[in-house]
Design a protein around this motif. Sequence first.
Motif, PDB file in Angstrom:
ATOM      1  N   GLY A 626       1.223  -0.916   0.149  1.00  0.00           N
ATOM      2  CA  GLY A 626      -0.028   0.353   0.056  1.00  0.00           C
ATOM      3  C   GLY A 626       0.707   1.632   0.215  1.00  0.00           C
ATOM      4  O   GLY A 626       0.661   2.321   0.657  1.00  0.00           O
ATOM      5  N   ILE A 627       2.225   0.941  -0.552  1.00  0.00           N
ATOM      6  CA  ILE A 627       2.599   2.276  -0.684  1.00  0.00           C
ATOM      7  C   ILE A 627       2.565   3.378  -2.037  1.00  0.00           C
ATOM      8  O   ILE A 627       2.589   2.943  -3.085  1.00  0.00           O
ATOM      9  N   ILE A 628       2.391   4.763  -2.030  1.00  0.00           N
ATOM     10  CA  ILE A 628       1.841   5.147  -2.751  1.00  0.00           C
ATOM     11  C   ILE A 628       3.131   5.946  -3.624  1.00  0.00           C
ATOM     12  O   ILE A 628       3.738   6.779  -2.575  1.00  0.00           O
ATOM     13  N   PRO A 629       3.712   5.544  -4.468  1.00  0.00           N
ATOM     14  CA  PRO A 629       4.606   5.832  -5.460  1.00  0.00           C
ATOM     15  C   PRO A 629       4.783   7.467  -5.141  1.00  0.00           C
ATOM     16  O   PRO A 629       4.206   8.095  -5.167  1.00  0.00           O
ATOM     17  N   ARG A 630       6.478   8.063  -5.001  1.00  0.00           N
ATOM     18  CA  ARG A 630       6.002   9.315  -5.315  1.00  0.00           C
ATOM     19  C   ARG A 630       7.264  10.294  -5.843  1.00  0.00           C
ATOM     20  O   ARG A 630       8.877   8.482  -5.922  1.00  0.00           O
ATOM     21  N   ARG A 631       7.856  11.371  -6.680  1.00  0.00           N
ATOM     22  CA  ARG A 631       9.182  11.255  -7.419  1.00  0.00           C
ATOM     23  C   ARG A 631      10.007  11.440  -6.190  1.00  0.00           C
ATOM     24  O   ARG A 631       9.762  12.484  -5.592  1.00  0.00           O
ATOM     25  N   ILE A 632      11.287  11.235  -6.388  1.00  0.00           N
ATOM     26  CA  ILE A 632      11.991  11.330  -5.126  1.00  0.00           C
ATOM     27  C   ILE A 632      12.957  12.019  -5.951  1.00  0.00           C
ATOM     28  O   ILE A 632      13.836  12.172  -7.430  1.00  0.00           O
ATOM     29  N   THR A 633      13.404  13.781  -5.687  1.00  0.00           N
ATOM     30  CA  THR A 633      14.468  13.908  -6.313  1.00  0.00           C
ATOM     31  C   THR A 633      15.901  13.781  -6.575  1.00  0.00           C
ATOM     32  O   THR A 633      16.192  13.379  -5.831  1.00  0.00           O
ATOM     33  N   SER A 634      16.464  14.194  -7.465  1.00  0.00           N
ATOM     34  CA  SER A 634      18.459  14.357  -7.123  1.00  0.00           C
ATOM     35  C   SER A 634      18.636  14.022  -5.638  1.00  0.00           C
ATOM     36  O   SER A 634      19.698  14.086  -4.482  1.00  0.00           O
ATOM     37  N   GLN A 635      18.379  15.164  -5.435  1.00  0.00           N
ATOM     38  CA  GLN A 635      19.022  16.703  -3.885  1.00  0.00           C
ATOM     39  C   GLN A 635      18.804  15.273  -3.081  1.00  0.00           C
ATOM     40  O   GLN A 635      19.301  16.488  -2.707  1.00  0.00           O
ATOM     41  N   GLU A 636      17.272  14.722  -3.230  1.00  0.00           N
ATOM     42  CA  GLU A 636      17.332  14.065  -1.999  1.00  0.00           C
ATOM     43  C   GLU A 636      17.658  13.145  -1.550  1.00  0.00           C
ATOM     44  O   GLU A 636      17.672  12.444  -0.652  1.00  0.00           O
ATOM     45  N   VAL A 637      18.292  12.419  -2.214  1.00  0.00           N
ATOM     46  CA  VAL A 637      18.783  11.532  -2.729  1.00  0.00           C
ATOM     47  C   VAL A 637      20.806  11.408  -2.194  1.00  0.00           C
ATOM     48  O   VAL A 637      21.000  10.684  -1.228  1.00  0.00           O
ATOM     49  N   ILE A 638      20.853  12.692  -2.632  1.00  0.00           N
ATOM     50  CA  ILE A 638      22.645  13.379  -2.095  1.00  0.00           C
ATOM     51  C   ILE A 638      21.675  13.370  -0.434  1.00  0.00           C
ATOM     52  O   ILE A 638      22.992  13.114   0.104  1.00  0.00           O
ATOM     53  N   GLU A 639      20.950  14.240   0.061  1.00  0.00           N
ATOM     54  CA  GLU A 639      20.956  14.420   1.520  1.00  0.00           C
ATOM     55  C   GLU A 639      20.918  13.542   1.824  1.00  0.00           C
ATOM     56  O   GLU A 639      21.279  13.470   2.665  1.00  0.00           O
ATOM     57  N   ARG A 640      20.101  12.376   1.673  1.00  0.00           N
ATOM     58  CA  ARG A 640      19.550  11.631   2.076  1.00  0.00           C
ATOM     59  C   ARG A 640      20.891  10.095   2.496  1.00  0.00           C
ATOM     60  O   ARG A 640      21.467   9.500   3.472  1.00  0.00           O
TER      61      ARG A 640
END
Length: 741
Positions: A626-640
């Motif tokens: 039941g996970i609703i996919p969302r758009r993950i930005t490059s910035q989020e990838v790097i930050e996380r």
Amino acid sequence: MARYARVKGSIALITLTNPPVNALSAAVRRGIVESVSRALKDEQVKAVVFCGENEKFCGGADIKEFSGSMSGPPLVPMIHSIEAGEKPMVAAIEGVALGGGLELALGCHYRVANTKARLGLPEVTLGLLPAAGGTQRLPRLIGIPAALELITTGRHVSAQEALQLGIVDQVAQGSAVQAAMELALSVIGVCVCMLCVYVVCVCIYCVCVTGQPLNPRRLSLRAPVWAPDVDGVCDAALAQVKQRSRGAMAPVACVQAVRAAAMLPYSKGMERERQLMDTLFRSGQARAMQYAFFAQRNAGKWSLPNGSQWNNTRARDVQRAGVIGLGTMGRGIAVSLVKAGISVVAIEMDAKQLESGKKAVTAMLQRDAQRRGVSPPLHLLTFTLSFHQLRDVDLVIEAVFEDMNLKKRVFSDLCKVLRANALICTNTSGLNVDELAAVTDRQPLVVGMHFFAPAHVMKLLEVVYGSRSSPEAVATAMALGKRMEKVCVAVGNCSGFVGNRMLKLYLDQSVYMLEEGATPEQVDQALEEFGFAMGIFKVSDLSGLDVGWRVRKASGLIGPDVDPVKPSRWRLGRRYCPLPDMLCQQGRFGQKTGRGWYLYDSPGSKEAKSDPEIQTFLEDYRRKYGIIPRRITSQEVIERCAFALANEGFRILEDRIAASPEDIDVIYLFGYGWPRHRGGPMFYAGQVGLSVVLEKLEHYHRVHPDVPSLEPSRLLRRLVAEGSPPIQQWKSHIKNLRSHL
Ligand code: NAI
């Protein structure tokens, strides 16, 4: 400083004196300027020879001056006045002529090198370019293609290669200073061939260059090095450096500066060189690379919490070593030991494994020897199944399967045959070194030597000290690693030590993002654009997904009570991502099986291709939970990814597992493909701003409260509360933090 002397009646000998490599500090530059002016004024002086004290010409600029405000005479006008001098100037190159040292030599009218000298313009490796005319004079001397290659790579060349390229005029078998003086005498018209009696050379036997005007020797007076194919050559070099440099600016700027030497007159080229250098100097990249340079240099200066350190502890001499297990790691370790001149007794568990290990080690050594044109040191190797052959070794490195019980058995068997004072080292990737030491009769002599795959190639070595390891054992492992040409970092004992403890959290964030809507391609692309050599999912496919799977099984995270169809996303009280386990259940182990996070043409092939099955697999998975996919930005990838790494790095510092943030950064630079122009995860956190990192971690922890590792560490909070001091001061804040606990 620079020492001035008049020799042979008419030569001014200017000796750069700033040990160890006569770097061009403000005092040295001042000394040169004064000495050159004196030589030009002295009517007795007809030529000038430059050399360096202790048979080292000059190692370049004084990097320590980069961080402060520059004082003393600047390099560019100094070199220009040498070149413009009306008396012949000759560089006598012994030892090294690197960076500013070579630029100084290029300002001279003649260059003589000793056979053992090395020359180069390594500025690019510090995020800079040769900005004292190097990018303009070198192409005018040796042409665009050769200059591009040397300047964009920072490669050092031997004296012989320098002669072939035309960088030096002569290579001397003996003293370069002597040869330079003879050349200077011949240039000013004093024949030194010993055959003739003339003072002014008209001798037909010798090769004097008497009477040569100086203008053709002044490189700055030469026209731009334009040729019809120059554009093509520069474009190709640009494309190549962009691909190789993973976002580093300096190699690109080097190409642009050399292109200017092809198109523009010298003075305009120098302007371009200065503009490019200003941009690089102001960029965070140059600071990051200079930081990495010093961090690497200091990593060997280890210290233990009890006060023992590199300069108060003697290492033992190691002549003979044992390697237990000739799998992926043991093979590379044996090769590195033998290449360092150490005799190796290599042990396997059965004849088949022994034969396969022997073949692999021999082939690696043969290939290496062939490349270097020497004979392989196979006489240093003994392959055997018998532990008794280890009775004379000084040290053993164990590299059997990652299984605590097996390793304990091996350790106690070793105690039965080894000399009482032989060291036992383990290559475990993260098991408890104290627990292993406890089964031996020599706890102080047990340390971890954590090499990285492939061990004969990868530069990093974590030397892991347990609670009972003696300083002498640490010193010995560090010295041995250095002999094996590794970059060694001493670290404390905890699960995964420094590198793998941090890696786990980085991996966790990556797979969580797949659950939330990203694809392996998106995550990898963001990481590669950041500068990593390879994205995390490509790396996982390369190392084999089964490795982590086995560790998770052994640690009880996967077991019979886990539902194989819909495994829980919650283990040991925190978020858990079962995606990697589910892939392994399908036999998708990565490159070795031809399928992992990516698809490969065949098992073992290396080219990763997107796999539509993985897209479907991820979509099904999200639907199932039941996970609703969302758009993950490059910035989020790097930050996380990057902030999770740094946050754990702060905890590692709090726990005193690493002695300094620099040590953590060196581990990430040399073991995990962190881009050098970003300094390392700890430096990067400081560069982004500790308060920004704190704010972001607080945000991500609020959004993902079931991921405790995202909670900002106490040290990070403390540093922000104390005004975000520079990274060099973090250590003192760690002491304060501990004294408040
Ligand atoms: P591997 O499975 O390739 O090799 C292990 C070797 O040990 C096998 O050849 C096996 O026959 C041999 N062996 C097992 N029991 C033995 C015994 N009793 N006596 C003699 N030989 C025995 O494993 P790998 O990858 O080389 O790993 C070895 C160690 O290095 C592990 O502790 C692992 O965690 C660690 N390590 C592995 C890295 C990697 O990327 N593969 C990186 C860093 C550390």
